[in-house]
Design an enzyme around this catalytic site. Structure first.
Site, mmCIF file in Angstrom:
data_model
loop_
_atom_site.group_PDB
_atom_site.id
_atom_site.type_symbol
_atom_site.label_atom_id
_atom_site.label_comp_id
_atom_site.label_asym_id
_atom_site.label_seq_id
_atom_site.Cartn_x
_atom_site.Cartn_y
_atom_site.Cartn_z
ATOM 1 C CB SER A 96 -8.273 0.667 5.670
ATOM 2 O OG SER A 96 -8.981 1.845 5.449
ATOM 3 C CE LYS A 147 -3.913 1.890 2.694
ATOM 4 N NZ LYS A 147 -4.756 1.696 3.892
ATOM 5 C CB SER A 168 -8.125 3.469 2.703
ATOM 6 O OG SER A 168 -7.258 2.880 3.662
HETATM 7 N N1 GLN Z 1 -13.089 3.936 6.085
HETATM 8 C C1 GLN Z 1 -12.577 4.413 7.324
HETATM 9 C C2 GLN Z 1 -12.196 5.860 7.182
HETATM 10 O O1 GLN Z 1 -12.517 6.415 6.197
HETATM 11 C C3 GLN Z 1 -11.406 3.586 7.763
HETATM 12 C C4 GLN Z 1 -10.184 3.873 6.990
HETATM 13 C C5 GLN Z 1 -9.000 3.065 7.440
HETATM 14 O O2 GLN Z 1 -9.125 2.049 8.099
HETATM 15 N N2 GLN Z 1 -7.819 3.571 7.090
HETATM 16 O O3 GLN Z 1 -11.608 6.464 8.015
#
Ligand code: GLN
Length: 489
Positions: free
Chosen positions: A178, A79, A154
């Site tokens: 994420s 990532k 994400s």
């Molecule tokens: N979807 C969640 C957010 O927008 C979690 C994102 C994540 O785990 N980095 O913050």
């Protein structure tokens, strides 16, 4: 068998035994990326030259008769919020568009030592804020099962890369879901380890009290193998815990007899897609047959989790992202005439709308006069959420839930409604707030042919039990499949 169909562990074994070279493996995956990625768009950068060079070095090591590492010659997608020395590390943000990492994150250094090959950097929602990769400043990754749909986020690029077999393994980061939510959307295994098990050094911080790096894999054994390599104490990260890392592989054959799993009533209520509900209920029956016991439990503060998260995560983000000021990193507004103007212009131009929203939310929640009402209150409720789990784990060893309330949604479907987007993580967020390990694995398909996911939560540092349950379920089912060639998009 095609090389891209081998598991990570098979690749390492065959490279170590000189049945196949790491270079051949790397080239096979690079060829898949060239063929597929124009449709899937999982990668922000493909590290072709350095990957081949790394693979050759592994082959040379094996030829010299040196012991091959546990991931010898295994391509890993990373990532793009983790530093890999010498590579562009963008966080999918314009503000870091031209930033090149000058050191390796600890997880990367550990993987290098284990013989892994870094095949590319994957797309994400800008600074890991989002659930669909639509917040990437560069492009949206597509779900390999149907390219009209989101891959989750994400870490959508990493999940899509593993699903489409553009890499056998990938790293993601999980702050509120994420890793697990995109794993579900793409039909692969994804795990968020216990907070403190894996070093965050070299992971560009979003919300430091919640962030944790974890594996994406095709199957449970590969996920366990990857976690075994990246876990462990790191003096560079004061929140990394100093305890020895077990060998996770024996847990995979331990079975589930004698294990009890809790089913939290708050996770099986209205709002849950009926196809997801049916698939999870079916999974419970499968595990029951394998010898697991189930018990209804309650996690009474579940309803507060999303609200608490959207105070705490933005608050931490507003502090963490203060460093992107156009002075030390990335984009700088050249026409600025004063320092303040330089900050303002660089940040206004460099950050996308979701990141700005979070910085404003967080700054507000931390500001004098509002701190007690929002930030402090949220911290207190976080403790209550954690206590719910402590109480539940007095009675049960694991907790089973759906990973996401719905299957993947269409690209564009939730972009105008941030609250609806935030609710994608309703079942994954509490696990981060409580610091627990959580794994998502495929448990079926929707009528539209999109993957569905089962979430297994464990006690702090209870990764072995999580793996035992996951492996038992995997053995009894057949959901790990390669998606068909993407035909749309
Ligand atoms: N979807 C969640 C957010 O927008 C979690 C994102 C994540 O785990 N980095 O913050």
């Amino acid at each position: 068998m095609n090389l891209h169909e081998l598991s990570a562990r098979q690749i390492a074994e065959q490279v170590g035994a000189r049945k196949v070279s790491a270079e051949e493996v790397t080239n096979a995956f690079l060829a898949r990326i060239a063929a597929w990625d124009p449709r899937v768009k999982a990668f922000l950068s493909v590290l072709k030259d350095t990957a081949v060079a790394q693979a050759r070095a592994v082959d040379e090591q094996v030829r010299r008769g040196e012991k091959a590492g546990p991931l010898a010659g295994v391509p890993v997608a990373v990532k793009d919020n983790m530093c890999v020395r010498g590579t562009r590390t963008t966080c999918s943000s314009k503000i870091l568009e031209n930033f090149t990492a000058n050191y390796d994150a600890t997880v990367i250094a550990k993987l290098r030592a284990a013989g892994a090959v870094f095949i590319g950097k994957t797309n994400l929602d800008e600074f890991a804020m989002g659930s669909s990769t639509e917040n990437s400043a560069f492009f949206t990754t597509r779900n390999p099962w149907n390219t009209d749909y989101i891959p989750g986020g994400s870490s959508g690029g990493s999940a899509a890369a593993v699903a489409a077999r553009l890499a056998p393994l990938a790293l993601g980061s999980d702050t509120g879901g994420s890793i697990r939510q995109p794993a579900t959307c793409c039909g692969v295994v994804g795990m968020k380890p216990t907070y403190g098990l894996v070093s965050r050094f070299g992971l560009i911080a979003f919300a430091s009290s919640l962030d944790q790096i974890g594996p994406f894999a095709w199957n449970i054994a590969d996920a366990a193998a990857l976690l075994g390599v990246i876990a462990g104490h790191d003096p560079h990260d004061s929140t990394s815990v100093n305890r020895s890392v077990p060998d996770y592989l024996p847990a995979l054959t331990a079975g589930v007899k004698g294990l009890t799993a809790g089913l939290p009533e708050e996770y099986f209520r209205g709002g849950l897609d009926p196809e997801v509900e049916r698939a999870v209920e079916e999974s419970i029956r499968v595990l029951e047959k394998a010898g697991m016991r189930f018990e209804k439990i309650s996690l009474p503060h579940t309803d507060a989790a999303v609200s608490v998260y959207y105070i705490l995560a933005p608050s931490e983000a507003s502090a963490n992202l203060a460093r992107f000021d156009g002075v030390r990193y990335g984009t700088r507004a050249p026409e600025a005439t004063t320092l303040l103007e330089q900050y303002e212009l660089s940040r206004a131009r460099g950050f996308g709308p979701e990141v700005k929203r979070r910085i404003m939310l967080g700054t507000y929640a931390l500001s004098s006069g509002y701190y007690d009402a929002y930030y402090l209150k949220a911290q207190k409720v976080r403790t209550l959420i954690k206590r719910d789990f402590d109480d539940a784990f007095q009675k049960v060893d694991l907790i089973l839930t759906p990973t996401a309330p719905t299957p993947a949604f269409r690209i564009g479907e939730r972009t105008d409604d941030p609250l609806r987007m935030y609710l994608s993580d309703i079942f994954t967020i509490s696990c981060n707030l409580a610091g627990l390990p959580g794994l998502s694995m495929p448990c079926g398909f929707s009528s539209k042919g999109l993957p569905l996911g089962l979430q297994i939560l464990g006690k702090p540092f209870g990764e072995e039990q999580v793996f035992s349950a996951a492996a038992a379920y995997e053995q009894a089912t057949d959901w790990n499949r390669i998606p068909p060639e993407p035909s749309r998009g």
